[in-house]
Design an enzyme around this catalytic site. Structure first.
Site, short mmCIF file in Angstrom:
data_model
loop_
_atom_site.label_atom_id
_atom_site.label_comp_id
_atom_site.label_asym_id
_atom_site.label_seq_id
_atom_site.Cartn_x
_atom_site.Cartn_y
_atom_site.Cartn_z
N CYS A 132 0.83 -1.21 0.00
CA CYS A 132 0.00 0.00 0.00
C CYS A 132 0.86 1.25 0.00
CB CYS A 132 -0.93 -0.01 1.22
SG CYS A 132 -1.94 1.46 1.38
N CYS A 135 -0.43 4.09 2.22
CA CYS A 135 -0.12 3.87 3.64
C CYS A 135 1.34 4.21 3.96
CB CYS A 135 -0.36 2.41 4.02
SG CYS A 135 -1.96 1.73 3.56
N ASP A 136 2.26 3.82 3.09
CA ASP A 136 3.67 3.76 3.49
C ASP A 136 4.63 4.62 2.68
OD1 ASP A 136 2.98 1.90 5.43
OD2 ASP A 136 3.24 0.21 4.08
#
Length: 307
Positions: A132, A135-136
């Site tokens: 993701c 997300c990261d």
């Protein structure tokens, strides 16, 4: 057979939020999960895009959500759901050990990313291996990263990563992308994005703490090569965890569950939320949003059922 007002399958952020809203409405709620509460939160190191927290560890957020949900006496039980059948508006949920029934079933069983199943993938999950970019990506600012895959998701996330990363190298096992032409055009014109064609990923390697490189094989020459990177983002497919519900007639051809804006499926009293739904963005925040709607809709359904 244990009886409830609402049975929720899945104890991730969405499922726990649905349980919170439904139990707060004085409904008798059961949450079933085959693992520990929190779902994929427990495999997430740091979260910096969930409102209310500058940064928080995934397991810590999972525990906070669980404690919040428990305040209104929702029941949590371990169970691997095998099947669901409907009898006189009651949803009969069979797990590997027990059977439960309720007029409302909320499906929050999530989705799993397909794995490469190469050495190092599991070892460095959450420590450089990600599924993701939203997300990261922030953890790889000014670093070299690799994206593995060639479909829409891989290229979309590669473009997203390029806003922060020093460089983004797409490793693809074919000689051309499968992503839609508009995405390909954007990717090829992005000076930070590079492409390695006809490459089979062989391993993800590191120093025990973080990733140092990706090893891949050139499918044309058979030569093995290494690409130095700090992060690897894998996009080779996503699978909805919906097999136990295949006989209910609520899945599409790919196994996702279509719903309306109230999280209702086409079967009365069956709702779905979070990553099992047809959607583009799969994040904690929108799973929680889905959960609040589903929990309230469960209450509304039962009110109408009893009128």
């Amino acid at each position: 057979m244990k009886k409830y007002d609402v049975i929720i399958v899945g104890a991730g952020p969405g499922g726990m939020t649905a349980a919170l809203y439904a139990s707060r409405a004085n409904l008798k709620v059961l949450v079933l999960d085959r693992g520990v509460h929190g779902g994929q939160l427990n495999n997430t190191d740091a979260i910096d895009n969930y409102p209310g927290f500058i940064s928080i560890k995934g397991p810590e957020l999972a525990e906070k959500m669980y404690q919040s949900t428990k305040q209104f006496d929702a029941d949590f039980e371990y169970g691997d759901v095998q099947s669901v059948k409907i009898e006189d508006q009651q949803k009969i949920v069979k797990t590997d050990t027990s059977e439960y029934q309720a007029p409302v079933l909320i499906i929050a069983s999530g989705a799993d990313h397909k794995k490469l199943n190469v050495p190092g993938e599991e070892e460095y999950s959450g420590r450089g291996v990600s599924y993701c970019a939203v997300c990261d990506a922030a953890f790889f600012k000014d670093e070299d990263v690799a994206v593995i895959g060639g479909g829409d998701s891989a290229i979309e996330e590669g473009i997203y990563l390029s806003q922060l990363a020093k460089s983004v190298t797409v490793i693809h096992r074919r000689d051309q992308l499968r992503a839609q032409p508009t995405l390909q055009k954007r990717a090829f014109s992005n000076k930070k994005m590079h492409f390695i064609w006809n490459a089979q990923t062989e391993a993800i390697e590191g120093d025990g703490n973080k990733i140092t490189n990706v090893t891949y094989k050139d499918k044309k020459t058979g030569e093995t090569k290494k690409l130095p990177v700090a992060g690897v983002f894998i996009y080779v497919g996503v699978l909805a965890q919906t097999m136990p519900f295949k006989d209910l007639g609520i899945l599409d051809e790919q196994g996702w569950i279509p719903t309306d804006e109230h999280m209702s499926t086409k079967v009365p009293g069956i709702l779905a939320l979070g990553d099992v739904r047809q959607k583009d963005l799969r994040q904690i925040a929108n799973a929680v949003g889905d959960g609040s709607i589903a929990g309230q809709e469960a209450y509304n359904y039962l009110q109408n059922l009893n009128d």
